[in-house]
Scaffold this motif. Sequence first.
Motif, PDB file in Angstrom:
ATOM      1  N   VAL A 261       0.701  -0.800  -0.343  1.00  0.00           N
ATOM      2  CA  VAL A 261      -0.227   0.056  -0.170  1.00  0.00           C
ATOM      3  C   VAL A 261       0.813   0.847   0.049  1.00  0.00           C
ATOM      4  CG1 VAL A 261      -0.345  -0.244   2.555  1.00  0.00           C
ATOM      5  CG2 VAL A 261      -2.549   0.846   0.826  1.00  0.00           C
ATOM      6  N   TYR A 262       1.772   1.465   0.563  1.00  0.00           N
ATOM      7  CA  TYR A 262       3.315   2.042   0.610  1.00  0.00           C
ATOM      8  C   TYR A 262       4.407   2.427   0.256  1.00  0.00           C
ATOM      9  CZ  TYR A 262       3.650   2.335   5.875  1.00  0.00           C
ATOM     10  OH  TYR A 262       3.980   1.872   7.623  1.00  0.00           O
ATOM     11  N   VAL A 263       5.088   3.327   0.266  1.00  0.00           N
ATOM     12  CA  VAL A 263       6.559   2.857   0.461  1.00  0.00           C
ATOM     13  C   VAL A 263       6.516   4.237   1.053  1.00  0.00           C
ATOM     14  CG1 VAL A 263       9.469   3.760  -0.528  1.00  0.00           C
ATOM     15  CG2 VAL A 263       7.514   1.142  -1.293  1.00  0.00           C
ATOM     16  N   HIS A 264       7.630   3.812   2.259  1.00  0.00           N
ATOM     17  CA  HIS A 264       7.848   5.006   3.367  1.00  0.00           C
ATOM     18  C   HIS A 264       9.508   5.159   3.079  1.00  0.00           C
ATOM     19  CE1 HIS A 264       8.078   6.167   7.899  1.00  0.00           C
ATOM     20  NE2 HIS A 264       8.557   7.446   7.040  1.00  0.00           N
ATOM     21  N   MET A 265      10.380   6.286   2.359  1.00  0.00           N
ATOM     22  CA  MET A 265      11.092   6.446   1.918  1.00  0.00           C
ATOM     23  C   MET A 265      11.927   7.621   2.676  1.00  0.00           C
ATOM     24  SD  MET A 265      13.506   5.728  -0.716  1.00  0.00           S
ATOM     25  CE  MET A 265      12.646   4.963  -1.606  1.00  0.00           C
ATOM     26  N   ILE A 266      13.097   7.610   3.058  1.00  0.00           N
ATOM     27  CA  ILE A 266      14.031   8.138   3.512  1.00  0.00           C
ATOM     28  C   ILE A 266      15.236   8.931   3.214  1.00  0.00           C
ATOM     29  CG2 ILE A 266      15.759   8.275   5.763  1.00  0.00           C
ATOM     30  CD1 ILE A 266      14.360   5.882   7.181  1.00  0.00           C
ATOM     31  N   GLU A 267      14.505  10.171   3.319  1.00  0.00           N
ATOM     32  CA  GLU A 267      15.962  10.909   1.549  1.00  0.00           C
ATOM     33  C   GLU A 267      16.829  11.661   2.336  1.00  0.00           C
ATOM     34  OE1 GLU A 267      11.858  12.121  -0.634  1.00  0.00           O
ATOM     35  OE2 GLU A 267      12.247  13.691   0.731  1.00  0.00           O
ATOM     36  N   GLY A 268      18.069  10.517   2.460  1.00  0.00           N
ATOM     37  CA  GLY A 268      19.407  10.999   2.859  1.00  0.00           C
ATOM     38  C   GLY A 268      19.630  10.344   3.784  1.00  0.00           C
ATOM     39  N   ALA A 269      20.426  11.455   4.855  1.00  0.00           N
ATOM     40  CA  ALA A 269      21.130  10.453   5.919  1.00  0.00           C
ATOM     41  C   ALA A 269      20.194  10.409   6.594  1.00  0.00           C
ATOM     42  CB  ALA A 269      22.003  11.202   6.040  1.00  0.00           C
ATOM     43  N   PHE A 289       7.066   3.478  -8.641  1.00  0.00           N
ATOM     44  CA  PHE A 289       6.276   2.804  -7.926  1.00  0.00           C
ATOM     45  C   PHE A 289       4.583   3.390  -8.329  1.00  0.00           C
ATOM     46  CE2 PHE A 289       4.293   2.788  -3.631  1.00  0.00           C
ATOM     47  CZ  PHE A 289       3.744   1.598  -3.050  1.00  0.00           C
ATOM     48  N   SER A 290       3.511   2.250  -8.152  1.00  0.00           N
ATOM     49  CA  SER A 290       2.658   2.543  -8.258  1.00  0.00           C
ATOM     50  C   SER A 290       1.611   2.799  -6.760  1.00  0.00           C
ATOM     51  CB  SER A 290       1.316   2.183  -9.148  1.00  0.00           C
ATOM     52  OG  SER A 290       1.509   0.649  -8.354  1.00  0.00           O
ATOM     53  N   GLY A 291       1.979   2.551  -6.310  1.00  0.00           N
ATOM     54  CA  GLY A 291       1.417   3.034  -4.758  1.00  0.00           C
ATOM     55  C   GLY A 291       1.166   4.144  -3.902  1.00  0.00           C
ATOM     56  N   THR A 292       0.659   4.258  -2.508  1.00  0.00           N
ATOM     57  CA  THR A 292       1.115   5.706  -2.098  1.00  0.00           C
ATOM     58  C   THR A 292       2.736   5.884  -2.021  1.00  0.00           C
ATOM     59  OG1 THR A 292      -0.533   5.441  -0.944  1.00  0.00           O
ATOM     60  CG2 THR A 292       0.348   6.942   0.095  1.00  0.00           C
ATOM     61  N   TRP A 293       3.734   7.054  -1.903  1.00  0.00           N
ATOM     62  CA  TRP A 293       4.483   7.800  -1.411  1.00  0.00           C
ATOM     63  C   TRP A 293       4.537   8.334  -0.634  1.00  0.00           C
ATOM     64  CZ3 TRP A 293       8.241   5.124  -4.104  1.00  0.00           C
ATOM     65  CH2 TRP A 293       9.702   5.620  -3.726  1.00  0.00           C
ATOM     66  N   MET A 294       5.404   7.695   0.594  1.00  0.00           N
ATOM     67  CA  MET A 294       5.138   8.831   1.951  1.00  0.00           C
ATOM     68  C   MET A 294       7.010   9.199   2.043  1.00  0.00           C
ATOM     69  SD  MET A 294       5.193   7.148   6.175  1.00  0.00           S
ATOM     70  CE  MET A 294       4.284   6.730   5.602  1.00  0.00           C
ATOM     71  N   VAL A 295       7.586  10.607   2.245  1.00  0.00           N
ATOM     72  CA  VAL A 295       8.590  10.187   2.473  1.00  0.00           C
ATOM     73  C   VAL A 295       9.115  11.290   3.464  1.00  0.00           C
ATOM     74  CG1 VAL A 295       8.899  11.557   0.212  1.00  0.00           C
ATOM     75  CG2 VAL A 295       7.817  13.430   1.601  1.00  0.00           C
ATOM     76  N   ASN A 296      10.230  11.406   3.865  1.00  0.00           N
ATOM     77  CA  ASN A 296      10.682  11.363   5.300  1.00  0.00           C
ATOM     78  C   ASN A 296      12.045  11.881   5.053  1.00  0.00           C
ATOM     79  OD1 ASN A 296      11.919  10.642   8.303  1.00  0.00           O
ATOM     80  ND2 ASN A 296      10.550   9.427   8.232  1.00  0.00           N
ATOM     81  N   ASN A 297      11.883  12.948   6.149  1.00  0.00           N
ATOM     82  CA  ASN A 297      13.358  13.131   6.435  1.00  0.00           C
ATOM     83  C   ASN A 297      13.895  14.275   6.971  1.00  0.00           C
ATOM     84  OD1 ASN A 297      15.962  12.831   8.311  1.00  0.00           O
ATOM     85  ND2 ASN A 297      16.889  13.174   5.749  1.00  0.00           N
ATOM     86  N   GLY A 298      13.702  15.419   7.421  1.00  0.00           N
ATOM     87  CA  GLY A 298      14.282  16.815   7.794  1.00  0.00           C
ATOM     88  C   GLY A 298      13.161  17.784   7.034  1.00  0.00           C
ATOM     89  N   LYS A 312       4.608  14.924  -5.703  1.00  0.00           N
ATOM     90  CA  LYS A 312       6.280  14.649  -4.865  1.00  0.00           C
ATOM     91  C   LYS A 312       5.924  13.188  -3.859  1.00  0.00           C
ATOM     92  CE  LYS A 312      10.595  15.037  -2.926  1.00  0.00           C
ATOM     93  NZ  LYS A 312      11.327  15.845  -1.916  1.00  0.00           N
ATOM     94  N   ALA A 313       4.685  13.950  -3.420  1.00  0.00           N
ATOM     95  CA  ALA A 313       4.817  12.458  -2.327  1.00  0.00           C
ATOM     96  C   ALA A 313       3.177  13.129  -2.221  1.00  0.00           C
ATOM     97  CB  ALA A 313       5.399  13.101  -0.735  1.00  0.00           C
ATOM     98  N   ASP A 314       2.307  11.517  -1.318  1.00  0.00           N
ATOM     99  CA  ASP A 314       1.550  11.370  -1.178  1.00  0.00           C
ATOM    100  C   ASP A 314       1.216  11.715   0.538  1.00  0.00           C
ATOM    101  OD1 ASP A 314       0.146  10.353  -4.137  1.00  0.00           O
ATOM    102  OD2 ASP A 314       1.664   8.621  -3.270  1.00  0.00           O
ATOM    103  N   LEU A 315       1.901  11.292   1.161  1.00  0.00           N
ATOM    104  CA  LEU A 315       2.149  11.723   3.233  1.00  0.00           C
ATOM    105  C   LEU A 315       3.632  12.120   3.042  1.00  0.00           C
ATOM    106  CD1 LEU A 315       0.381   8.324   3.659  1.00  0.00           C
ATOM    107  CD2 LEU A 315      -0.909  10.209   3.246  1.00  0.00           C
TER     108      LEU A 315
END
Length: 365
Positions: A261-269, A289-298, A312-315
């Motif tokens: 359902v989603y990928v939780h992507m840490i961008e960077g360190a 990736f065709s699902g929900t895109w979650m971003v994280n980091n700063g 660029k991101a859904d969550l």
Amino acid sequence: MTTQPSLFDRYRLGGVELSNRIVMAPLTRNRAGAGLVPSPLAVEYYGQRASAGLIVTEATQISATAQGYQDTPGVFTDAQVEGWKRITDAVHAKGGHIYVQLWHVGRVSHRSLQPGGAAPLAPSAVRANTKTYVNNGFAETEEPRALELEEIPGIVDDFRKASANAIRAGFDGVELHGANGYLIDQFLRDGANKRTDAYGGSIENRARFLKEVLAAVTAEIGAERTGLRLSPVTPANDLSDSNPQALFNHVMDVVESFRPVYVHMIEGATGGPRDIVPDFDFEALRKRFSGTWMVNNGYDKAMAEAAVASGKADLVAFGKAFVSSPDAVERLRRDAAFNELDRDTLYGGGAKGYTDYPALEGAGA
């Protein structure tokens, strides 16, 4: 005229509708009780933060061998499941949604935390040059033992069983911890994986463990309740790879084949610079990736709003903001400052620095 999506819009994630696009990131707090059961304080802690569109819990062990830090909870015993059920009930009663993050730490552990004082398990006998939290302080990790080929299916099945337990505990879904140098990530990276069998060597072989875990978990609880966290370029826990772009391009193709359902992507360190590998192409991963895109980091509010508005991101996941401010969503909405973070109480302890951070006046938690 179409309206751009907002950080505060509702969002459909699998079978649930989130009240906003703000996610509470997984945050290790080292406060589990006897038997690694979440404490009554954790019920209050997560309930206070239920205004997040989605809560992803602190990383939670899938088995006794999966532990790498003192007083981190599990979801492999009936008592642990019951402890988590009190938490999911509290979050749902306030209209929130909650996923559990499932991990096996692999080599990032210490014999004092392992059954019978055994060596930690890992793809290869390569010690991580990092520290873990034991005996109320930080200590060097210990050299792991390489998993035997016949042991690997059992670890995969531990992920499956933990996922089933998570649904039994009332979670809306699970997030597989494939990031930050823990076991799934260790199999992926050639800096930690020196195997010469079907799980080592080529990128395809190193991605085999992740592929098998995804297959087992999605078959058990459904792809619509399965998320995955990745951190392609972080050096966390002494992890490295000779060609992260090629590796994670392939990883995303594997992931897409299971449609989580989603990928939780840490961008960077993790918790550090976003541009640690300036030429790494996160957009190439997003396109696979065709699902929900979650971003994280700063992320701050402006960055988060721009990411959502642009597609660029859904969550967007926030970490430290939710440690210090149970009403982080309302503070973001009002452009109000977060409470000051007390770093001395991040790991271990009781209510201080855990459930005693105040909400904005008149806002509620």
